[in-house]
Write an enzyme that holds these catalytic residues in place. Structure first.
Site, PDB file in Angstrom:
ATOM      1  CD  GLU A 180     -13.200   1.872   5.734  1.00 52.80           C
ATOM      2  OE1 GLU A 180     -13.223   2.874   4.998  1.00 52.80           O
ATOM      3  OE2 GLU A 180     -12.319   0.987   5.652  1.00 52.80           O
ATOM      4  CB  SER A 230      -2.442   5.774   3.648  1.00 50.03           C
ATOM      5  OG  SER A 230      -3.065   4.667   3.042  1.00 50.03           O
ATOM      6  CB  CYS A 285      -2.570  15.266   4.545  1.00 50.98           C
ATOM      7  SG  CYS A 285      -3.453  16.651   3.841  1.00 50.98           S
ATOM      8  CD  GLU A 386       0.810  10.392   6.693  1.00 49.10           C
ATOM      9  OE1 GLU A 386       0.420   9.347   6.142  1.00 49.10           O
ATOM     10  OE2 GLU A 386       0.342  11.508   6.442  1.00 49.10           O
TER      11      GLU A 386
HETATM   12  P1  NAD Z   1      -6.525   5.121   3.983  1.00 50.24           P
HETATM   13  O1  NAD Z   1      -5.606   5.068   2.829  1.00 50.24           O
HETATM   14  O2  NAD Z   1      -6.486   4.018   4.977  1.00 50.24           O
HETATM   15  O3  NAD Z   1      -8.056   5.181   3.468  1.00 50.24           O
HETATM   16  C1  NAD Z   1      -8.453   6.096   2.477  1.00 50.24           C
HETATM   17  C2  NAD Z   1      -9.585   5.482   1.676  1.00 50.24           C
HETATM   18  O4  NAD Z   1      -9.124   4.298   1.033  1.00 50.24           O
HETATM   19  C3  NAD Z   1     -10.782   5.071   2.530  1.00 50.24           C
HETATM   20  O5  NAD Z   1     -11.964   5.425   1.869  1.00 50.24           O
HETATM   21  C4  NAD Z   1     -10.625   3.559   2.667  1.00 50.24           C
HETATM   22  O6  NAD Z   1     -11.867   2.886   2.742  1.00 50.24           O
HETATM   23  C5  NAD Z   1      -9.899   3.164   1.406  1.00 50.24           C
HETATM   24  N1  NAD Z   1      -8.966   2.040   1.599  1.00 50.24           N
HETATM   25  C6  NAD Z   1      -8.265   1.742   2.717  1.00 50.24           C
HETATM   26  N2  NAD Z   1      -7.478   0.662   2.499  1.00 50.24           N
HETATM   27  C7  NAD Z   1      -7.692   0.273   1.227  1.00 50.24           C
HETATM   28  C8  NAD Z   1      -7.167  -0.772   0.409  1.00 50.24           C
HETATM   29  N3  NAD Z   1      -6.278  -1.633   0.872  1.00 50.24           N
HETATM   30  N4  NAD Z   1      -7.611  -0.881  -0.865  1.00 50.24           N
HETATM   31  C9  NAD Z   1      -8.509  -0.009  -1.361  1.00 50.24           C
HETATM   32  N5  NAD Z   1      -9.038   1.008  -0.626  1.00 50.24           N
HETATM   33  C10 NAD Z   1      -8.636   1.148   0.646  1.00 50.24           C
HETATM   34  O7  NAD Z   1      -6.304   6.543   4.685  1.00 50.24           O
HETATM   35  P2  NAD Z   1      -6.920   7.041   6.060  1.00 50.24           P
HETATM   36  O8  NAD Z   1      -6.244   6.330   7.168  1.00 50.24           O
HETATM   37  O9  NAD Z   1      -8.391   7.049   5.996  1.00 50.24           O
HETATM   38  O10 NAD Z   1      -6.463   8.577   6.031  1.00 50.24           O
HETATM   39  C11 NAD Z   1      -5.205   9.026   6.470  1.00 50.24           C
HETATM   40  C12 NAD Z   1      -4.230   9.190   5.331  1.00 50.24           C
HETATM   41  O11 NAD Z   1      -4.764  10.078   4.355  1.00 50.24           O
HETATM   42  C13 NAD Z   1      -2.914   9.804   5.752  1.00 50.24           C
HETATM   43  O12 NAD Z   1      -1.884   9.114   5.111  1.00 50.24           O
HETATM   44  C14 NAD Z   1      -3.004  11.243   5.250  1.00 50.24           C
HETATM   45  O13 NAD Z   1      -1.761  11.858   5.012  1.00 50.24           O
HETATM   46  C15 NAD Z   1      -3.768  11.037   4.007  1.00 50.24           C
HETATM   47  N6  NAD Z   1      -4.387  12.282   3.548  1.00 50.24           N
HETATM   48  C16 NAD Z   1      -3.799  12.917   2.505  1.00 50.24           C
HETATM   49  C17 NAD Z   1      -4.320  14.109   2.077  1.00 50.24           C
HETATM   50  C18 NAD Z   1      -3.671  14.859   0.938  1.00 50.24           C
HETATM   51  O14 NAD Z   1      -4.255  15.819   0.489  1.00 50.24           O
HETATM   52  N7  NAD Z   1      -2.520  14.463   0.466  1.00 50.24           N
HETATM   53  C19 NAD Z   1      -5.447  14.665   2.690  1.00 50.24           C
HETATM   54  C20 NAD Z   1      -6.023  13.968   3.757  1.00 50.24           C
HETATM   55  C21 NAD Z   1      -5.475  12.766   4.181  1.00 50.24           C
END
Ligand code: NAD
Length: 489
Positions: A180, A230, A285, A386
């Protein structure tokens, strides 16, 4: 609600679709803090409608011959190339990435489309004639149905493109729920796919937050879920979707180490650390967020890293000439600042303080200069968590064995790198390290699209990884057919 602020659409059945949801979030340009739009958070009923649209589109798409599907992907790739700068502009505006990084990330995404263009070959099964007298056996790979993708803010185009081009080329329909915080690029990606000839409903985008994720995970028509984000949310999605009987791959957080051996090329290693630790403001990441210096390399290397980090230019994408863009939001910047305080409380030495970086107070967006903590121990919170910002932790080790122990004791296992001139040390490291993507004198060892993005341990939940051979297997089910034909006698 300010009526003058536009609301971001979803993309359903081949057209933009406004949401009636009463819940919404603010979309701000991280480089300026300006309010760009409101992002509606889809209701469960809206998500179910989007899934129903994809479910209706699936049979026709599944029955479209794979070569015809690939022709649409070839046209899509061409359109992506033609619109690369526009897509990168969306990324810079909503995520804050500097133009070079934004364009580079779209290019890496296009490489997955190129990979998926070869689906006629990739989806092949195998055959054995006469396995028993008069009996032939053949295996086929068939698409699953509706697949869902839930993606993070840090790569608004590239991470979704790790997923849906492969799923769709395999014959699935796909529902993407982008972060979002960065809804715009996904919308353009879907519009361009429709322009390339993709039938309505095969690729839908729904804007939303946690409620939309829960609705996707619980919807019985969704057969597979790909999550990237995450670690805590990855674990929840993995557990909930598995319990609901779905296939899941959940790519999670990271703490990536670079091991610098005493014989490493100092300048090249320092350059790699700067690019990997502070590129995209550390919001990657695959960012190197911990350096392990082995033996006497510590002081000369840290001096070079500090000099280079001090010279990095902060600035918004639109202003040009910047090396380091902003963090995604004000609250995230606050969180990173809290980690800097925590590091000081834990007794780490702040060798470079990003809070005082040149220009940091003059910029209106969510900027923070690069910080380097020296004398970090593996027990510290700044090392275990992280941070996802421009904060580098430096740990000292006596030898390669100790360095490997440190890396393997960390709960994450996404990426790592070793810098050395010794083939023996490199080989020992690649063999013994419990991390899925390893760079040897390569600071950001992200695999190309025809390999899989192979995080291990706390960085991944599931079996089959994204793109490459694993991606094709994830989005298809294997069917084995045994056949016998009777002659006239
Ligand atoms: P996030 O987990 O906050 O959000 C990711 C997705 O999950 C979003 O679409 C969000 O709307 C949804 N979301 C958030 N909280 C939620 C909840 N409580 N319940 C259900 N859905 C929920 O992650 P972010 O802050 O957008 O991205 C950063 C993170 O992503 C970092 O931890 C990074 O390491 C990770 N990441 C990992 C990779 C990989 O390949 N391993 C790649 C890119 C990013």
């Amino acid at each position: 609600m300010q009526l003058s602020v536009p609301r971001v659409d979803s993309f359903v059945d081949g057209v933009r679709a406004p949401s009636n949801s009463p819940r919404y979030g603010e979309l701000r340009n991280p480089g300026t803090g300006d309010l760009l739009a409101h992002v509606p958070f889809a209701t469960r009923a809206e998500v179910d409608e989007v899934v129903a649209s994809s479910a209706a589109a699936f049979p026709g798409w599944r029955d479209t011959p794979v070569v015809e599907r690939c022709r649409i992907l070839f046209r899509y790739k061409q359109l992506l190339e033609e619109n690369l700068e526009e897509l990168a502009d969306w990324i810079s505006r909503e995520n804050g990435k500097i133009p070079e990084e934004a364009q580079g990330s779209v290019r890496r995404g296009i490489e997955v489309v190129e990979f998926a263009c070869g689906m006629s070959t990739l989806i092949q099964g195998s055959t054995v004639e006469n396995v028993s007298r008069g009996l032939d056996c053949a295996s086929f790979r068939q698409p699953l149905g509706v697949c869902a993708g839930i993606t993070p803010f840090n790569f608004p185009a590239m991470v979704p493109m790790w997923l849906y081009p492969v799923a769709i080329a395999c014959g699935n329909a796909f529902v993407l729920k982008p972060s979002e915080k960065v809804p715009g690029a996904a919308l353009r990606l879907a519009e361009l796919f429709a322009e390339a000839g993709l039938p309505p409903g095969v690729f839908n985008v729904v804007q939303g937050d946690r409620e939309a994720v829960e609705a996707l995970v619980e919807n019985v028509s969704v057969r597979a879920v790909s999550f990237v984000g995450s670690a805590p949310v990855a674990r929840y999605v993995y557990e909930a979707a598995s319990m609901a009987g779905k296939r899941v791959q959940a790519l999670a957080g990271a703490k990536n180490h670079l091991v610098a051996m005493p014989d490493c090329n100092l300048d090249k290693t320092a350059d790699a650390i700067i690019g990997s630790a502070f590129g995209s403001a550390g919001e990657r990441c695959m960012a190197i967020s911990a350096v392990v210096t082995v033996g006497e390399v510590h002081e000369p290397l840290m001096e070079k890293v500090k000099d280079r980090a001090e010279a990095l230019q902060l600035g918004a994408a639109a202003d040009g000439g910047s090396d380091l863009g902003p963090l995604i939001s004000g609250p995230h910047r606050e969180r990173v600042l809290e980690y800097i305080e925590t590091g000081l409380d834990e007794g780490a030495r702040l060798a470079l303080d990003g809070r005082c970086h040149s220009g940091v107070d003059d910029l209106s967006g969510y900027f923070l200069g690069p910080s380097i903590f020296d004398g970090v121990s593996p027990k510290m919170k700044i090392y275990q968590d992280e941070i996802f910002g421009p904060v580098l932790c430096v740990i000292q080790a006596e030898d390669l064995d100790e360095a490997i122990e440190v890396v393997n004791a960390n709960r994450f296992g996404n990426g790592t790198a070793i810098f050395t001139e010794s083939g023996w040390a490199a080989r020992e490291y690649q063999n013994r390290v419990q991390v899925g993507m390893v760079g040897i004198n390569v600071g950001v060892p992200v695999p190309l699209a025809f390999f899989s993005f192979s995080g291990w341990r706390g960085s991944f939940f599931g079996d089959l990884h994204a793109h490459g051979r694993d991606g094709v297997n994830f989005y298809t089910e294997q069917k084995v057919v045994s056949s016998r034909w009777f002659g006239s006698d």
